[in-house]
Write an enzyme that holds these catalytic residues in place. Structure first.
Site, PDB file in Angstrom:
ATOM      1  N   TYR A 205     162.810  49.123 135.259  1.00  0.00           N
ATOM      2  CA  TYR A 205     161.656  49.036 134.435  1.00  0.00           C
ATOM      3  C   TYR A 205     161.593  49.736 132.925  1.00  0.00           C
ATOM      4  CZ  TYR A 205     156.499  49.033 133.337  1.00  0.00           C
ATOM      5  OH  TYR A 205     155.474  49.102 132.529  1.00  0.00           O
ATOM      6  N   LYS A 209     161.430  48.689 129.021  1.00  0.00           N
ATOM      7  CA  LYS A 209     160.606  49.007 128.134  1.00  0.00           C
ATOM      8  C   LYS A 209     161.166  49.528 126.965  1.00  0.00           C
ATOM      9  CE  LYS A 209     156.898  47.372 130.071  1.00  0.00           C
ATOM     10  NZ  LYS A 209     155.872  46.591 129.425  1.00  0.00           N
ATOM     11  N   THR A 242     145.426  48.892 136.366  1.00  0.00           N
ATOM     12  CA  THR A 242     145.646  47.603 136.589  1.00  0.00           C
ATOM     13  C   THR A 242     146.530  46.979 137.909  1.00  0.00           C
ATOM     14  OG1 THR A 242     147.681  47.280 135.291  1.00  0.00           O
ATOM     15  CG2 THR A 242     145.611  47.495 134.049  1.00  0.00           C
TER      16      THR A 242
END
Length: 322
Positions: A205, A209, A242
């Site tokens: 991850y 990014k 989120t």
């Protein structure tokens, strides 16, 4: 190296997370200035059916923009369209299917959009997944690198000519790419971009990014050299409450719930800097920046490595076939 290769990226990611939460504890979320009306302008927001993407799409429609919500869950996207239309009454918003984990789907989406003949003034590369178990995309890429980075890399490439034609030298088109503070702890392994030798969901991850930031900087230099009226910036939304965190391990999930209420940004707050990058007058003509909480800040030292940026760009072109 096996266990160490899994633990080190995890430790780096959580240390970055603690730093971000401490910042958010003592600093208010960025407050947007008055934003100019966007009548007649067109935007695409990937992952616009929920979370920060929905907030970005909703606000852009409210400013008078024609917004295309791009996502891989059709009902979610259609529901978002209905909700935004209710709020804005006469707003222009629609849903188009896009699966960023499939290069074929990305090409089909780009072709369908271009067939409309619409200009494209703002592209918000927002969609993403985080900390997923080891999985491969339809094209055999590690999922986080493939969806978060390569899908957006190809999408931007395919839409770039339209974006260039849509900009003016007094009012640039804009590309906004959502990164994350996790990139500060990332490493970019050009010999193993697909994390085949040792898979760490945290490392994969963070790498995706970091790749997005480096892509933003390299693209900015290309646009600048060509004199094109397009600005491209990377955005760090902070830690936002989120569904992105749904893949956290159980202990982390238990810690996240109370922390989120106290320390995390809301989706609307998380979307504010992306909106700022997309349409604010203050950023007219500003590109090649990393924006956090409404300010231009320094990204990781590694992200500025021009040789590594070039290597990543060439490798990405080869992987997606452009």
């Amino acid at each position: 190296m096996g266990l160490l290769g899994v633990l080190l990226p995890m430790i780096r990611l959580y240390l970055v997370g603690v730093r971000v939460l401490l910042y958010q504890l003592f600093n208010r979320s960025f407050t947007l200035p008055a934003l100019p009306h966007q009548h007649g302008r067109v935007a695409i927001v990937t992952g616009g059916g929920r979370g920060m993407g929905f907030e970005v799409a909703r606000r852009l429609v409210g400013l008078g923009m024609h917004v295309i919500i791009a996502g891989n869950v059709e009902q979610e996207g259609l529901d978002a369209v209905v909700q935004i239309r209710k709020e804005t009454k006469h707003g222009k918003v629609e849903f188009l299917f896009l699966d960023l984990s499939s290069l074929r789907s990305v090409r089909q989406f780009a072709q369908k959009f271009k067939s409309t003949g619409l200009p494209l003034h703002v592209l918000v590369n927002n969609a993403g997944v985080m900390l997923v178990p080891e999985r491969r995309t339809a094209d055999g890429f590690e999922l986080q690198f493939g969806l978060n980075f390569l899908g957006h890399f190809l999408l931007t490439h395919l839409l770039l000519d339209t974006i260039k034609r849509s900009g003016r030298h007094d009012r640039h088109s804009r590309i906004v790419t959502m990164s994350s503070a996790t990139h500060y702890g990332a490493r970019l392994n050009m010999d193993d971009l697909q994390s085949r030798s040792c898979y760490s969901s945290h490392g994969a991850y963070s790498q995706s990014k970091l790749a997005l930031v480096m892509f933003t900087y390299f693209l900015h230099e290309q646009l600048l050299a060509g004199g094109f009226p397009v600005s491209t910036n990377a955005v760090d939304p902070g830690m936002v409450d989120t569904q992105l965190y749904e893949n956290l391990c159980s202990p982390a999930q238990k810690l996240k719930k109370p922390a989120a209420k106290l320390l995390f940004r809301t989706p609307a707050e998380g979307a504010s800097t992306a909106l700022y990058a997309a349409v604010a007058s203050e950023l007219e003509g500003v590109g090649g920046s990393y924006l956090y909480n409404g300010e231009q800040v320094s990204s990781s030292e590694l992200s500025y490595d021009e040789e590594l940026q070039t290597q990543l760009w060439k490798a990405s072109c080869s992987l997606v076939g452009v």
